[in-house]
Design an enzyme around this catalytic site. Structure first.
Site, short mmCIF file in Angstrom:
data_model
loop_
_atom_site.label_atom_id
_atom_site.label_comp_id
_atom_site.label_asym_id
_atom_site.label_seq_id
_atom_site.Cartn_x
_atom_site.Cartn_y
_atom_site.Cartn_z
N TYR A 1 -4.13 11.50 -10.03
CA TYR A 1 -4.37 12.83 -9.45
C TYR A 1 -5.84 12.95 -9.06
O TYR A 1 -6.73 12.54 -9.81
CB TYR A 1 -3.98 13.90 -10.47
CG TYR A 1 -4.47 15.29 -10.13
CD1 TYR A 1 -4.19 15.87 -8.90
CD2 TYR A 1 -5.24 16.01 -11.04
CE1 TYR A 1 -4.65 17.13 -8.58
CE2 TYR A 1 -5.70 17.27 -10.73
CZ TYR A 1 -5.41 17.83 -9.50
OH TYR A 1 -5.88 19.07 -9.19
N ARG B 1 -11.49 33.70 -28.77
CA ARG B 1 -11.79 32.37 -28.26
C ARG B 1 -11.30 31.32 -29.25
O ARG B 1 -10.78 30.27 -28.88
CB ARG B 1 -13.28 32.20 -28.01
CG ARG B 1 -13.67 30.75 -27.70
CD ARG B 1 -15.09 30.60 -27.17
NE ARG B 1 -16.05 31.40 -27.87
CZ ARG B 1 -16.59 31.11 -29.05
NH1 ARG B 1 -16.21 30.03 -29.72
NH2 ARG B 1 -17.51 31.89 -29.58
N LYS C 1 2.06 24.12 -13.68
CA LYS C 1 3.11 23.54 -12.86
C LYS C 1 4.49 23.90 -13.41
O LYS C 1 4.86 25.06 -13.47
CB LYS C 1 2.90 22.03 -12.75
CG LYS C 1 1.47 21.62 -12.39
CD LYS C 1 0.93 22.28 -11.12
CE LYS C 1 -0.35 21.63 -10.58
NZ LYS C 1 -1.53 21.72 -11.46
N ASP D 1 -0.25 11.92 -18.98
CA ASP D 1 -0.15 13.18 -18.25
C ASP D 1 1.31 13.34 -17.84
O ASP D 1 1.81 12.63 -16.98
CB ASP D 1 -1.06 13.14 -17.02
CG ASP D 1 -1.06 14.45 -16.23
OD1 ASP D 1 -0.09 15.24 -16.36
OD2 ASP D 1 -2.02 14.69 -15.47
#
Length: 379
Positions: A102, A49, A199, A174
């Site tokens: 978004y 982690r 993406k 972004d």
């Protein structure tokens, strides 16, 4: 002399494995690491982690491609977004967001962060004066998408960076729609870059992820603390898949952009299309800014159907090659109705998208086939 983008995408952070000579970064499928005595960490790893060698390779590559000193990978783009906002905002603070942001970003800000006392104001990212007017004394972050999702508005990153500096805020960009191949916001003055690596960076619709990139050492430490403390990290396999996708980012973005330009040209003047949203079109209001700060204009197009919402929905159901699906940036072409799908959370707000809007994620298939598919679906 520094290496070119495509070279760095293939090699940055991805040296051959010193033990076996493996050319490809191994998938380090381990949760924990043997220590050489208490606190004696080998290469700094103790628990996956906190850090994993496959994830480290991805982070080093992404930092290099965006020209930042630090990158932190997350399990999704929204996890990356959440980490940046929690690192930079406290109850009573204010941020500026795009007025066509978004849907997931809007949902996080409006439905989650507002419950913790965070205030926000939507503004047109394409209008520097609008953004400046939205700033308050308690503004800490200006959050920008450029091009925006789904209306493809373009913000002048350098000009917005100056506004941000003048106001003493952080400018977060972004960069998902553009990818680091087409646009590099840190070089233009932004403080932070965020991506949904799901993406274009991953590029094959087979992995979900996100990343935060910055050269701000203090902010990078805060994001790293949240990455470990909150634990929204990608698995080693997710990191490996994203690295694999990045290797072909340059050639894919060339094809995405070329195909999108063909489709946008075919949509302009079509009797069933009331408006085309694509920065590559000379008539797009952000065309000159996009040409200044982007290498090409990207693979995303939206258009308004002349016959309204139901006609727009019908087009989404009639394509053969464009798959009706959410997300974007994969090698295959996708089509969706934002108002009913990705941006449903904006319904009833000032960010609500036009009901007749259709969004295309243009893939890398043969351009002639894609143009014919859209023309046939429009009827």
């Amino acid at each position: 002399m520094s290496d070119g983008f495509a070279t760095r995408a293939i090699h940055a952070g991805q040296e051959a494995d010193p033990t076996t000579g493996s050319v490809i970064v191994p998938i380090h499928a381990t949760s924990t690491y043997a220590q050489d005595g208490v606190g004696g960490l080998r290469a700094g790893y103790e628990y996956s982690r906190t850090g994993n060698p496959t994830r480290t390779a991805l982070e080093e590559c992404l930092a290099e491609l965006e020209g930042g000193r630090h990158a932190r990978a997350f399990a999704s783009g929204m996890a990356a977004t959440d980490a940046v906002l929690r690192a930079t905002l406290r109850p009573g603070d204010h941020l500026v967001i795009p007025d066509d942001a978004y849907g997931g970003t809007f949902r996080l800000v409006d439905k989650v962060l507002s419950g913790w006392g965070i205030e926000y104001t939507p503004a047109q990212v394409s209008n520097v004066d609008s953004v400046r007017a939205a700033i308050r004394p308690n503004t800490k972050v200006i959050w920008v998408e450029t091009p925006t999702n789904p209306l493809l508005n373009v913000g002048d990153i350098a000009a917005l960076a100056q506004v941000s500096r003048d106001a003493g805020t952080k400018l977060v960009v972004d960069n998902t729609f553009a990818s680091p191949y087409l646009q590099q916001p840190l070089e233009l003055g932004a403080n932070v870059v965020v991506h949904s690596t799901t993406k274009y960076l991953g590029g094959h619709s087979d992995v979900v992820g996100g990343v935060v990139i910055t050269s701000d050492d203090e902010l990078a430490e805060q994001v790293a603390f949240l990455q470990n403390g909150a634990g929204a990290v990608p698995s080693p396999f997710d990191a490996w898949l994203t690295l694999r996708g990045i290797k072909t980012l340059a050639v894919r973005m060339e094809r995405h952009s070329a195909n999108a330009e063909r489709i946008a040209a075919a949509l302009v003047g079509h009797p069933k299309v009331a408006k085309v949203y694509y920065p590559g079109l000379p008539q797009h209001p952000g065309h000159e800014v996009a040409a200044k700060q982007m290498r090409h204009f990207g693979g995303m197009i939206s258009f308004a159907h002349a016959d309204g919402e139901e006609a727009a929905i019908a087009v989404c159901a009639r394509t053969r090659l464009f798959t009706l699906a959410e997300s974007l940036g994969g090698v295959e072409s996708l089509i969706e109705h934002p108002g009913r799908m990705t941006h449903a959370s904006t319904a009833g707000s000032m960010l609500q998208v036009p009901a007749n809007l259709v969004r295309l994620s243009v893939g890398i298939e043969d351009a002639d086939d894609l143009v014919e598919d859209i023309r046939t679906a429009l009827g």
